[in-house]
Design an enzyme around this catalytic site. Structure first.
Site, PDB file in Angstrom:
ATOM      1  N   GLY A  15       2.138   6.821   2.706  1.00 27.09           N
ATOM      2  CA  GLY A  15       3.366   7.274   3.379  1.00 27.09           C
ATOM      3  C   GLY A  15       3.794   8.642   2.865  1.00 27.09           C
ATOM      4  O   GLY A  15       3.700   8.911   1.663  1.00 27.09           O
ATOM      5  N   ARG A  76      -3.720   6.705   6.388  1.00 26.66           N
ATOM      6  CA  ARG A  76      -4.261   5.561   5.651  1.00 26.66           C
ATOM      7  C   ARG A  76      -5.710   5.414   6.126  1.00 26.66           C
ATOM      8  O   ARG A  76      -6.004   5.657   7.293  1.00 26.66           O
ATOM      9  CB  ARG A  76      -3.412   4.319   5.918  1.00 26.66           C
ATOM     10  CG  ARG A  76      -1.970   4.532   5.400  1.00 26.66           C
ATOM     11  CD  ARG A  76      -1.168   3.260   5.360  1.00 26.66           C
ATOM     12  NE  ARG A  76       0.081   3.459   4.626  1.00 26.66           N
ATOM     13  CZ  ARG A  76       1.263   3.720   5.200  1.00 26.66           C
ATOM     14  NH1 ARG A  76       1.357   3.792   6.514  1.00 26.66           N
ATOM     15  NH2 ARG A  76       2.339   3.886   4.465  1.00 26.66           N
ATOM     16  N   ASP A 107       0.522   3.817  -5.254  1.00 25.55           N
ATOM     17  CA  ASP A 107      -0.441   2.967  -5.968  1.00 25.55           C
ATOM     18  C   ASP A 107      -1.785   2.846  -5.252  1.00 25.55           C
ATOM     19  O   ASP A 107      -2.841   2.888  -5.886  1.00 25.55           O
ATOM     20  CB  ASP A 107       0.133   1.541  -6.093  1.00 25.55           C
ATOM     21  CG  ASP A 107       0.902   1.365  -7.386  1.00 25.55           C
ATOM     22  OD1 ASP A 107       0.787   2.211  -8.277  1.00 25.55           O
ATOM     23  OD2 ASP A 107       1.627   0.355  -7.488  1.00 25.55           O
ATOM     24  N   THR A 129       6.042   8.763  -3.370  1.00 25.64           N
ATOM     25  CA  THR A 129       6.451   7.659  -2.495  1.00 25.64           C
ATOM     26  C   THR A 129       7.965   7.520  -2.557  1.00 25.64           C
ATOM     27  O   THR A 129       8.544   7.622  -3.651  1.00 25.64           O
ATOM     28  CB  THR A 129       5.800   6.315  -2.877  1.00 25.64           C
ATOM     29  OG1 THR A 129       6.524   5.250  -2.235  1.00 25.64           O
ATOM     30  CG2 THR A 129       5.787   6.046  -4.366  1.00 25.64           C
ATOM     31  N   ASP A 131       9.499   4.898  -2.282  1.00 25.21           N
ATOM     32  CA  ASP A 131       9.859   3.535  -2.713  1.00 25.21           C
ATOM     33  C   ASP A 131      10.179   3.383  -4.206  1.00 25.21           C
ATOM     34  O   ASP A 131      10.661   2.334  -4.619  1.00 25.21           O
ATOM     35  CB  ASP A 131       8.715   2.571  -2.369  1.00 25.21           C
ATOM     36  CG  ASP A 131       8.652   2.261  -0.884  1.00 25.21           C
ATOM     37  OD1 ASP A 131       9.597   2.611  -0.160  1.00 25.21           O
ATOM     38  OD2 ASP A 131       7.644   1.666  -0.451  1.00 25.21           O
ATOM     39  N   ASP A 133       8.164   2.813  -6.560  1.00 24.60           N
ATOM     40  CA  ASP A 133       7.485   1.591  -7.004  1.00 24.60           C
ATOM     41  C   ASP A 133       6.213   1.861  -7.812  1.00 24.60           C
ATOM     42  O   ASP A 133       5.264   1.089  -7.766  1.00 24.60           O
ATOM     43  CB  ASP A 133       7.188   0.683  -5.799  1.00 24.60           C
ATOM     44  CG  ASP A 133       6.268   1.339  -4.777  1.00 24.60           C
ATOM     45  OD1 ASP A 133       6.046   2.566  -4.859  1.00 24.60           O
ATOM     46  OD2 ASP A 133       5.765   0.623  -3.898  1.00 24.60           O
ATOM     47  N   ARG A 175       9.136  -2.176   1.838  1.00 26.24           N
ATOM     48  CA  ARG A 175       8.488  -3.413   2.286  1.00 26.24           C
ATOM     49  C   ARG A 175       8.338  -4.376   1.124  1.00 26.24           C
ATOM     50  O   ARG A 175       8.576  -5.555   1.245  1.00 26.24           O
ATOM     51  CB  ARG A 175       7.124  -3.086   2.906  1.00 26.24           C
ATOM     52  CG  ARG A 175       6.646  -4.120   3.889  1.00 26.24           C
ATOM     53  CD  ARG A 175       5.422  -3.647   4.646  1.00 26.24           C
ATOM     54  NE  ARG A 175       5.723  -2.659   5.659  1.00 26.24           N
ATOM     55  CZ  ARG A 175       4.848  -1.750   6.109  1.00 26.24           C
ATOM     56  NH1 ARG A 175       3.636  -1.712   5.613  1.00 26.24           N
ATOM     57  NH2 ARG A 175       5.187  -0.892   7.038  1.00 26.24           N
TER      58      ARG A 175
HETATM   59  P1  ADP Z   1       0.224   4.353  -1.077  1.00 25.62           P
HETATM   60  O1  ADP Z   1      -0.692   5.335  -1.696  1.00 25.62           O
HETATM   61  O2  ADP Z   1       1.507   4.960  -0.621  1.00 25.62           O
HETATM   62  O3  ADP Z   1       0.374   3.101  -1.917  1.00 25.62           O
HETATM   63  P2  ADP Z   1      -1.535   2.884   0.714  1.00 25.62           P
HETATM   64  O4  ADP Z   1      -1.463   1.604  -0.057  1.00 25.62           O
HETATM   65  O5  ADP Z   1      -1.459   2.814   2.201  1.00 25.62           O
HETATM   66  O6  ADP Z   1      -0.416   3.924   0.312  1.00 25.62           O
HETATM   67  O7  ADP Z   1      -2.897   3.582   0.282  1.00 25.62           O
HETATM   68  C1  ADP Z   1      -3.247   4.845   0.801  1.00 25.62           C
HETATM   69  C2  ADP Z   1      -4.753   4.919   0.968  1.00 25.62           C
HETATM   70  O8  ADP Z   1      -5.373   4.815  -0.318  1.00 25.62           O
HETATM   71  C3  ADP Z   1      -5.390   3.810   1.782  1.00 25.62           C
HETATM   72  O9  ADP Z   1      -5.315   4.010   3.164  1.00 25.62           O
HETATM   73  C4  ADP Z   1      -6.816   3.877   1.309  1.00 25.62           C
HETATM   74  O10 ADP Z   1      -7.530   4.910   1.930  1.00 25.62           O
HETATM   75  C5  ADP Z   1      -6.650   4.219  -0.180  1.00 25.62           C
HETATM   76  N1  ADP Z   1      -6.738   2.984  -0.961  1.00 25.62           N
HETATM   77  C6  ADP Z   1      -5.845   1.983  -1.035  1.00 25.62           C
HETATM   78  N2  ADP Z   1      -6.292   0.971  -1.797  1.00 25.62           N
HETATM   79  C7  ADP Z   1      -7.534   1.343  -2.222  1.00 25.62           C
HETATM   80  C8  ADP Z   1      -8.536   0.732  -3.040  1.00 25.62           C
HETATM   81  N3  ADP Z   1      -8.350  -0.469  -3.578  1.00 25.62           N
HETATM   82  N4  ADP Z   1      -9.667   1.419  -3.266  1.00 25.62           N
HETATM   83  C9  ADP Z   1      -9.853   2.645  -2.727  1.00 25.62           C
HETATM   84  N5  ADP Z   1      -8.954   3.257  -1.933  1.00 25.62           N
HETATM   85  C10 ADP Z   1      -7.813   2.631  -1.684  1.00 25.62           C
HETATM   86  O1  F6P Z   2       6.149   5.109   2.174  1.00 26.30           O
HETATM   87  C1  F6P Z   2       6.762   3.915   1.833  1.00 26.30           C
HETATM   88  C2  F6P Z   2       7.242   3.222   3.070  1.00 26.30           C
HETATM   89  O2  F6P Z   2       8.177   4.047   3.753  1.00 26.30           O
HETATM   90  C3  F6P Z   2       7.822   1.872   2.810  1.00 26.30           C
HETATM   91  O3  F6P Z   2       9.160   1.909   2.379  1.00 26.30           O
HETATM   92  C4  F6P Z   2       7.665   1.232   4.153  1.00 26.30           C
HETATM   93  O4  F6P Z   2       7.600  -0.146   4.004  1.00 26.30           O
HETATM   94  C5  F6P Z   2       6.357   1.779   4.643  1.00 26.30           C
HETATM   95  O5  F6P Z   2       6.178   3.010   3.971  1.00 26.30           O
HETATM   96  C6  F6P Z   2       6.325   1.978   6.127  1.00 26.30           C
HETATM   97  O6  F6P Z   2       5.184   2.680   6.446  1.00 26.30           O
HETATM   98  P1  F6P Z   2       4.700   3.063   7.921  1.00 26.30           P
HETATM   99  O7  F6P Z   2       5.836   2.880   8.841  1.00 26.30           O
HETATM  100  O8  F6P Z   2       4.265   4.469   7.773  1.00 26.30           O
HETATM  101  O9  F6P Z   2       3.586   2.136   8.169  1.00 26.30           O
END
Ligand code: ADP
Ligand code: F6P
Length: 324
Positions: A15, A76, A107, A129, A131, A133, A175
């Site tokens: 995000g 993503r 994360d 982020t 959040d 978090d 979320r």
């Molecule tokens: P955030 O970085 O905000 O936590 P996401 O959880 O959507 O957002 O993760 C962002 C991107 O990071 C994912 O779309 C994916 O490409 C990569 N990613 C997430 N988890 C993994 C993982 N376990 N191993 C490798 N890449 C990952």
């Molecule tokens: O980036 C964090 C966040 O805004 C969360 O607070 C929310 O749950 C999620 O992303 C929503 O993501 P999207 O609408 O881009 O799927």
């Protein structure tokens, strides 16, 4: 070992968050000041796999520090969660001469950074982020702006809610994480705050509390509900039916992720971006930049990912007494 790195790549992932542009700018300009080339990777890991890689210079980050969103775009990418996708990503970095990579995200993005580091690409994570978090850091890029945006919107809803003597259920982002809800709850003087980490789902107790504050003569009742709990419209209808108090639901949504970053987000993001480049220049890899106990610090990504973030009990207890 200063300056073994010749080319740094930078990407934003997951995000978006206000302040990401300030971090990108800091990465680019800090690297250039050290004689290092910079390549911008568009659309996070998706753009890495499709080789959307552009050369960046000082001018490419002009006029962006004040802008929300991310000029590198974000995405993503499911393919990157597979070992094949990660191996392809590492190969593409090598092909483009990227020997250091800064990943700005949450994360999930750090898990991807960890995988690239294990495949030989020097990689540093920067927490981006809204959040808040990321367990190892008491600051994440974008939270300050997002929580202020939400707070201002809730103030406006409160005005009309009070005039009409209504109850308002206001849904904020988060979320899995309730920090935006908790901080708005305190800052906006909400009567009730529902957090994914704490809410027991007891709507009868919530309704009893609304009846109690109404009986005490309160002119409104604000319920801040985190996205992770959701169902705000249904909840509002039930509250109206059972308390007799007119109730409206408002979902603030993605407006919380946009807008010009606050001063804090611009400054902290700038420092974190520069810090990430400094770590790469010191020969470090597989680390995340963080802010803890008043200082900018860094952690091993494995250690950072193993930490668990929870709501601060003291802050939550305080919030419960102040809105009553
Ligand atoms: P955030 O970085 O905000 O936590 P996401 O959880 O959507 O957002 O993760 C962002 C991107 O990071 C994912 O779309 C994916 O490409 C990569 N990613 C997430 N988890 C993994 C993982 N376990 N191993 C490798 N890449 C990952
Ligand atoms: O980036 C964090 C966040 O805004 C969360 O607070 C929310 O749950 C999620 O992303 C929503 O993501 P999207 O609408 O881009 O799927």
């Amino acid at each position: 070992m200063e300056n073994q790195i010749k080319t740094i790549g930078v990407l934003t992932s997951g995000g978006d968050a206000p302040g990401m542009n300030a971090a990108i700018r800091a990465v680019v300009r800090t690297a250039i000041s050290k004689g290092i080339k910079v390549k911008g990777i568009m659309r996070g890991y998706a753009g890495l796999l499709s080789e959307e890689i552009v050369d960046m210079d000082s001018k490419s980050v002009s006029d962006i520090i004040q802008r929300g969103g991310t000029v590198l775009l974000t995405a993503r990418c499911e393919e990157f969660t597979t070992p094949e996708g990660q191996a392809k990503g590492a190969e593409i970095c090598k092909k483009h001469g990227i020997d250091g990579l800064v990943v700005i995200g949450g994360d999930g993005s750090f898990k991807g950074a960890q995988k690239l580091a294990h495949l030989g690409i020097n990689t540093i994570g920067v927490p981006g982020t809204i959040d808040l978090d990321i367990a190892c850091s008491d600051y994440t890029i974008g939270f300050d702006t997002a929580v202020n945006t939400a707070m201002e919107a809730i103030d406006k809803i409160r005005d009309t809610s009070t005039s009409h003597e209504r109850c308002s259920v206001i849904e904020v982002m988060g979320r899995r994480a309730g920090y935006i809800a908790l901080w708005c709850g305190i800052a906006n003087g909400a009567e009730d705050i529902l957090l994914p980490e704490r809410y027991d789902g007891d709507e009868d107790k919530l309704i009893a509390h609304i009846k109690e504050t109404k009986a005490k003569g309160k002119k409104h009742h604000i319920v801040i509900n985190a996205e992770g709990i959701g169902q705000s419209q249904r909840l509002a209808e039930r509250i109206e039916k059972e308390t007799g108090m007119e109730t409206r639901a408002t979902i603030l949504g993605h407006m919380q992720r946009g807008g010009n970053p606050s001063c804090k987000d611009r400054v902290y993001a700038s420092i974190m971006g520069a810090y990430a480049v400094d770590l790469l220049c010191e020969g470090k890899s597989c680390r995340v930049v963080a802010h803890a106990n008043g200082e900018f610090v860094d952690y091993e990504i494995d250690e950072a990912l193993a930490m668990k973030k929870d709501i601060d009990d003291y802050q939550y207890d305080v919030s419960k007494h102040l809105g009553r």
